[in-house]
Motif scaffolding. Structure first.
Motif, PDB file in Angstrom:
ATOM      1  N   GLN A 134       2.045  -5.507   0.512  1.00 19.72           N
ATOM      2  CA  GLN A 134       1.358  -4.229   0.640  1.00 19.72           C
ATOM      3  C   GLN A 134       0.327  -4.259   1.768  1.00 19.72           C
ATOM      4  O   GLN A 134       0.165  -3.279   2.493  1.00 19.72           O
ATOM      5  N   ARG A 146       4.173   1.914  -3.622  1.00 20.67           N
ATOM      6  CA  ARG A 146       5.069   1.374  -4.636  1.00 20.67           C
ATOM      7  C   ARG A 146       5.727   0.084  -4.150  1.00 20.67           C
ATOM      8  O   ARG A 146       6.107  -0.026  -2.974  1.00 20.67           O
ATOM      9  N   ILE A 148       8.604  -3.010  -5.593  1.00 20.61           N
ATOM     10  CA  ILE A 148       9.506  -3.562  -6.611  1.00 20.61           C
ATOM     11  C   ILE A 148       9.665  -5.047  -6.319  1.00 20.61           C
ATOM     12  O   ILE A 148       9.985  -5.435  -5.181  1.00 20.61           O
ATOM     13  N   GLN A 164      16.089   4.073  -7.056  1.00 20.87           N
ATOM     14  CA  GLN A 164      14.804   3.519  -6.652  1.00 20.87           C
ATOM     15  C   GLN A 164      14.702   3.337  -5.135  1.00 20.87           C
ATOM     16  O   GLN A 164      13.640   3.558  -4.548  1.00 20.87           O
ATOM     17  N   ASP A 167      13.052   5.932  -2.574  1.00 21.58           N
ATOM     18  CA  ASP A 167      11.620   6.149  -2.385  1.00 21.58           C
ATOM     19  C   ASP A 167      10.838   4.884  -2.076  1.00 21.58           C
ATOM     20  O   ASP A 167       9.832   4.932  -1.365  1.00 21.58           O
ATOM     21  N   VAL A 168      11.269   3.753  -2.611  1.00 24.40           N
ATOM     22  CA  VAL A 168      10.500   2.517  -2.458  1.00 24.40           C
ATOM     23  C   VAL A 168      10.799   1.880  -1.094  1.00 24.40           C
ATOM     24  O   VAL A 168      11.966   1.757  -0.706  1.00 24.40           O
TER      25      VAL A 168
END
Length: 463
Positions: A134, A146, A148, A164, A167-168
């Motif tokens: 991040q 977000r 994962i 998923q 968007d991720v």
């Protein structure tokens, strides 16, 4: 301990993101085991209590938020002769954390921004800690809200993963085998996927992607063999440069095809109509050869050297199912050719009607066609900017073609030997001016269409 011998290595696996090496003392009775890996895996190996785990993870999170890649390290000793099958059979002691900073290369944030303006979505797939991923994402301009992780990904079904990945943009703690699932999920969702990789385990994902991109510097031979492209400098910005270059080449191929289709309409028409109408012939073989000496360099050199359009990286990607030359483009090319044919035939018919003689009519018609041909070249340099707007765009090859065509036309008209070879009559300045205006008039409607379309685009953007 330079005299200690490395006797065994426990590799990293999907189940445990840590590896260990076993070193044997010269006496052969004592072993020292050194482990490194993801902090959560090292903590698991060391069987730390909850208080120690909380302290370690707080430090891991703090280091990760600074963009560091964090490894946990542990050690153990062993006295038995037979080494166990797994790392969990050793009594590891936690030794600490190692934070490694890998600064973002200059130009990467700008390259990411350019990708998004070009309609290209960038996804980070990394084995690093989620906090590190991040932090790096924030530095380079990727959406970082977000994440994962690999274990979470493992629990998702293929259909859930397909939803998923829409968007991720960050996947962390991912093992190489999971990259293939991500590529397949994106392709199942209708995306065109370009995948980068450098390791042996990346080969299946590189092969499965629409475009596999291997690192040329640190990449393995297997990765390079599996990929469609190899980056010589291992720089993400090179992918953006390749995208820009590919779009420019695609544009220039379309421009050359549009021009070559348009210019052959009047050539075919002028060859056939006089025969059908029982008029004097305009073309002899030498005239066609001269035209081809303009057409071939224009397609293979001038259009190939045409710089990219200003908006080349501000457009969405084209539909992969879209044909190279659409019906719309073909229709506009044919209309360009027909407009030239109408003007040139009008000049020829008017010359014959006025009784100016076959040689003079041929000279006027052919000169008009040459000017119209050059007008087509200039008009098709861009389908969004007018000829006047493109004059400031450098393309030396183009001006060599235009200059050579005009020079040879002048020789054919005013050198007696060549004028006789081409069956031309002498043309005065006023004749040349009329031919020039007629030739340019044949492409004016296309220039007007560009202006109209440009105004419509600006109005839609304002709206």
């Amino acid at each position: 301990h330079l005299d200690w011998e490395l006797v065994k290595e426990y590799p990293l696996s999907k189940e445990l993101l840590a590896m260990s090496r076993v070193w044997r003392s010269p006496s052969g009775k004592e072993y020292v085991i050194a482990a490194k890996g993801a902090p959560e895996a090292i903590v698991q190996l060391c069987h730390c209590d909850s208080v120690e785990v909380d302290q370690i993870f707080k430090q891991v999170q703090a280091m990760a938020q600074e963009g560091m890649r964090v490894l946990g390290v542990a050690s153990a000793s062993f006295q038995k002769a037979d080494l166990p099958e797994g790392q969990h059979d050793f009594e590891f002691e936690f030794q600490g954390l190692i934070g490694m900073e890998d600064p973002v290369r200059p130009g990467v944030p700008e390259a990411i921004k350019e990708c998004y303006s070009a309609g290209i979505r960038v996804i980070m797939i990394t084995g690093d800690h989620p906090g590190t991923a991040q932090a790096i994402a924030r530095q380079i301009g990727l959406p970082s809200d977000r994440v994962i992780t690999g274990p979470e990904l493992q629990k998702l079904s293929d259909e859930q993963l397909k939803e998923q990945v829409r968007d991720v943009c960050i996947f962390s703690r991912v093992v190489p085998e999971q990259k293939l699932r991500l590529v397949q999920a994106l392709k199942a969702d209708g995306e065109v996927v370009a995948m980068t990789g450098d390791g042996v385990n990346d080969a299946p994902a590189l092969k499965a992607a629409n475009i596999g991109i291997a690192m040329g510097g640190r990449g393995t031979d297997v990765a390079r063999e599996s990929a469609s492209l190899v980056l010589l400098n291992d720089d993400f910005s090179s992918i953006v440069t390749a995208t820009r270059l590919g779009r420019r080449i695609f544009d220039n191929i379309k421009k050359a095809m549009a021009y070559i289709l348009a210019v052959h309409v009047p050539i075919a028409g002028i060859s056939l109509l006089p025969v059908l109408l029982e008029w004097p012939l305009v073309f002899f073989p030498v005239h066609v050869v001269f035209l081809e000496l303009i057409i071939d360099p224009a397609c293979s050199i001038a259009f190939e050297a045409e710089p990219e359009e200003a908006d080349v990286m501000a457009r969405p990607p084209r539909d992969p199912n879209e044909p190279l030359f659409s019906r719309h483009a073909m229709g506009l090319s044919l209309l360009q050719g027909l407009s030239v044919l109408v003007i040139v035939m009008a000049v020829f018919a008017l010359s014959i009607y006025r009784g100016q003689g076959e040689a003079e009519a041929r000279a006027l018609t052919y000169t008009t066609l040459i000017f119209a041909n050059l007008g087509l070249i200039l008009a098709n340099r861009s389908w969004s900017r007018t000829i006047l707007e493109t004059l400031s765009v450098p393309n030396p090859a183009l001006w060599w073609v235009v200059g050579g065509a005009l020079a040879f036309l002048a020789m054919a008209l005013y050198v007696p030997f060549l004028r006789e070879l081409f069956s031309f009559a002498y043309l005065h300045f006023i004749d040349i001016a009329i031919c020039f205006m007629a030739g340019i008039a044949s492409v004016l409607w296309f220039e007007a269409l560009k202006i109209f379309n440009g105004k419509a685009r600006r109005d839609s953007l304002r709206g």
